[in-house]
Design an enzyme around this catalytic site. Structure first.
Site, mmCIF file in Angstrom:
data_model
loop_
_atom_site.group_PDB
_atom_site.id
_atom_site.type_symbol
_atom_site.label_atom_id
_atom_site.label_comp_id
_atom_site.label_asym_id
_atom_site.label_seq_id
_atom_site.Cartn_x
_atom_site.Cartn_y
_atom_site.Cartn_z
ATOM 1 C CD GLU A 111 -2.438 -1.370 2.695
ATOM 2 O OE1 GLU A 111 -3.597 -1.809 2.763
ATOM 3 O OE2 GLU A 111 -1.741 -1.130 3.690
ATOM 4 C CG ASP A 156 -4.745 -4.294 8.481
ATOM 5 O OD1 ASP A 156 -5.001 -5.417 7.984
ATOM 6 O OD2 ASP A 156 -3.614 -3.975 8.859
HETATM 7 P P1 NAD Z 1 2.377 -10.637 13.411
HETATM 8 O O1 NAD Z 1 2.239 -11.600 12.281
HETATM 9 O O2 NAD Z 1 3.739 -10.314 13.916
HETATM 10 O O3 NAD Z 1 1.510 -11.157 14.682
HETATM 11 C C1 NAD Z 1 0.193 -11.589 14.555
HETATM 12 C C2 NAD Z 1 -0.077 -12.653 15.624
HETATM 13 O O4 NAD Z 1 -1.456 -13.014 15.571
HETATM 14 C C3 NAD Z 1 0.726 -13.941 15.431
HETATM 15 O O5 NAD Z 1 1.520 -14.195 16.582
HETATM 16 C C4 NAD Z 1 -0.361 -15.017 15.220
HETATM 17 O O6 NAD Z 1 -0.002 -16.278 15.775
HETATM 18 C C5 NAD Z 1 -1.532 -14.392 15.936
HETATM 19 N N1 NAD Z 1 -2.843 -14.901 15.560
HETATM 20 C C6 NAD Z 1 -3.331 -15.165 14.306
HETATM 21 N N2 NAD Z 1 -4.620 -15.592 14.395
HETATM 22 C C7 NAD Z 1 -4.955 -15.548 15.705
HETATM 23 C C8 NAD Z 1 -6.152 -15.832 16.425
HETATM 24 N N3 NAD Z 1 -7.263 -16.258 15.802
HETATM 25 N N4 NAD Z 1 -6.157 -15.673 17.770
HETATM 26 C C9 NAD Z 1 -5.045 -15.255 18.422
HETATM 27 N N5 NAD Z 1 -3.876 -14.972 17.786
HETATM 28 C C10 NAD Z 1 -3.833 -15.123 16.452
HETATM 29 O O7 NAD Z 1 1.626 -9.300 12.941
HETATM 30 P P2 NAD Z 1 1.760 -7.836 13.551
HETATM 31 O O8 NAD Z 1 2.821 -7.070 12.852
HETATM 32 O O9 NAD Z 1 1.776 -7.919 15.037
HETATM 33 O O10 NAD Z 1 0.378 -7.219 13.064
HETATM 34 C C11 NAD Z 1 -0.828 -7.668 13.656
HETATM 35 C C12 NAD Z 1 -1.983 -7.188 12.791
HETATM 36 O O11 NAD Z 1 -2.109 -5.763 12.895
HETATM 37 C C13 NAD Z 1 -1.814 -7.497 11.308
HETATM 38 O O12 NAD Z 1 -3.054 -7.970 10.802
HETATM 39 C C14 NAD Z 1 -1.446 -6.166 10.692
HETATM 40 O O13 NAD Z 1 -1.854 -6.073 9.344
HETATM 41 C C15 NAD Z 1 -2.209 -5.222 11.598
HETATM 42 N N6 NAD Z 1 -1.678 -3.857 11.679
HETATM 43 C C16 NAD Z 1 -2.583 -2.860 11.745
HETATM 44 C C17 NAD Z 1 -2.146 -1.558 11.863
HETATM 45 C C18 NAD Z 1 -3.141 -0.454 11.981
HETATM 46 O O14 NAD Z 1 -2.783 0.722 11.903
HETATM 47 N N7 NAD Z 1 -4.397 -0.759 12.223
HETATM 48 C C19 NAD Z 1 -0.773 -1.265 11.881
HETATM 49 C C20 NAD Z 1 0.126 -2.324 11.847
HETATM 50 C C21 NAD Z 1 -0.336 -3.632 11.750
#
Ligand code: NAD
Length: 349
Positions: free
Chosen positions: A66, A237
């Protein structure tokens, strides 16, 4: 012939990953979170001056890339960011980013910066700014579902800005929970690893969901959300990527960043396109109410918006320069005679 020395404008301050790490260690994570939150709040309060557009997304089966641009008329910023939930299985991160801050009057860049760490900081700061306005008074316990890269930043932002003293952790991968608990040891937070989402939400006034899964997941079921809880939903997101049961959304007051983008990417993609929501800037300026009763369920449907990156880059520009941490990067071709760009090649020989 020796090439003339490039003008200082040719050199763009560059904040590398190493420089960002040094800055965060110098200031402390919680100071960074507080200062970035202040910058975000300042910019949300002047929301109408910003150029706003849903981010430009290039989707593939496994993720998304993005571009997130915005401008206040004096400064322009954009971020390049990806989201690839399967990356961690290959030893890569789900989210990485870099960005640029530039002057509008000349179009010259003022800063080029790593934004993987900065995105985690600004996402957590934004969540905490929203929770400060929406969470029930006196909230002390937060459930943190999804214990990956964003998790510790979220925990520390809620401690620094909202007074949370306990985090209850749950992740489908126990190794992620163990990593998060280890990293938060010694921060002053009471950390409680839990075996399920149902266990994690026990006694929590705030529930943060930050999982990564490119599908319509139900990380949080309706029966787990009691009266008065604030939900900080940041992992949904992208189109087709959500975390909350739609029944939660139907009984909650929902708050967004920039609604046209959130309708495409947020939890509310599961609702009718005209389902009422309130934008966070309206609450922060007093134009709209936030939480209206102790029993109300509030949802911050956070997807991440360009104004947050703009604010974070604005903060970084000042902080990195003051700390002498930005390196001059030879990024802009800057001939002596601005119309003799070709001559630069001849003189370089
Ligand atoms: P990451 O991959 O490092 O961590 C995600 C974790 O979620 C993993 O440890 C995984 O095992 C766990 N997980 C997956 N499904 C699950 C479930 N059903 N129950 C419990 N745990 C579960 O990712 P990250 O960098 O920590 O990002 C997390 C999320 O936040 C991503 O989806 C990312 O796109 C989003 N994000 C959003 C913003 C925002 O501004 N809103 C900014 C950054 C990241």
């Amino acid at each position: 012939m020796t090439a003339p020395a490039p003008s200082p404008l040719a050199f763009v301050p560059f904040v590398s990953v190493d420089a960002m790490l040094r800055l965060v260690r110098l200031l402390g994570v919680e100071t960074c979170l507080r200062e970035i939150a202040e910058a975000i709040e300042q910019d949300f309060r002047r929301w109408p001056v910003f150029d706003k557009t849903p981010r430009i997304a290039a989707h593939s089966a496994v993720g998304v890339i993005e571009l997130m641009p915005t401008s206040d008329g004096e400064l322009y910023a954009f971020k390049y960011v990806n989201g690839h939930p399967a990356n961690t299985r290959a030893g890569l991160q789900t989210v990485t980013a870099f960005g640029v801050l530039a002057r509008v009057d000349t179009g010259y860049p003022l800063l080029l910066a790593e934004m993987t760490l900065l995105t985690a900081l600004r996402t957590a700061a934004t969540s905490a700014v929203a929770a400060r306005a929406l969470a029930p008074a006196g909230a002390q316990v937060m459930a943190l579902i999804g214990n990956g890269a964003q998790a510790e930043f979220q925990a520390l932002a809620f401690r620094a800005l909202c007074g949370i003293d306990t985090v209850r952790l749950y992740d489908t991968d126990p190794a992620a929970t163990a990593k998060c608990a280890r990293n938060l040891a010694g921060t002053g937070l009471t950390v409680v690893p839990c075996a399920s989402a149902a266990a994690a939400v026990l006694g929590a006034q705030i529930i943060t969901t930050c999982t990564a899964d490119k599908r319509r997941a139900t990380v949080l079921h309706d029966n787990l959300v009691g009266a008065g809880v604030h939900i900080n939903a940041i992992g949904g997101d992208c189109p087709g990527k959500t975390e909350l049961a739609p029944a939660i959304l139907r009984r909650a007051a929902i708050f967004t960043e920039y609604t046209p983008q959130t309708r495409i990417e947020g939890e509310i993609q599961q609702l009718d396109p005209d389902h009422p929501v309130t934008e966070l800037w309206q609450v922060l300026t007093g134009a709209a109410p936030g939480r209206t009763s102790a029993a109300q369920v509030t949802v911050f449907d956070g997807v991440g918006f360009a104004v947050e990156d703009f604010a974070a880059l604005r903060w970084l520009h000042g902080r990195a320069a003051a700390a002498g941490l930005a390196q001059p990067l030879d990024l802009i071709a800057d001939p002596d005679d601005p119309r003799d760009l070709y001559g630069m090649i001849l003189r370089a020989g």
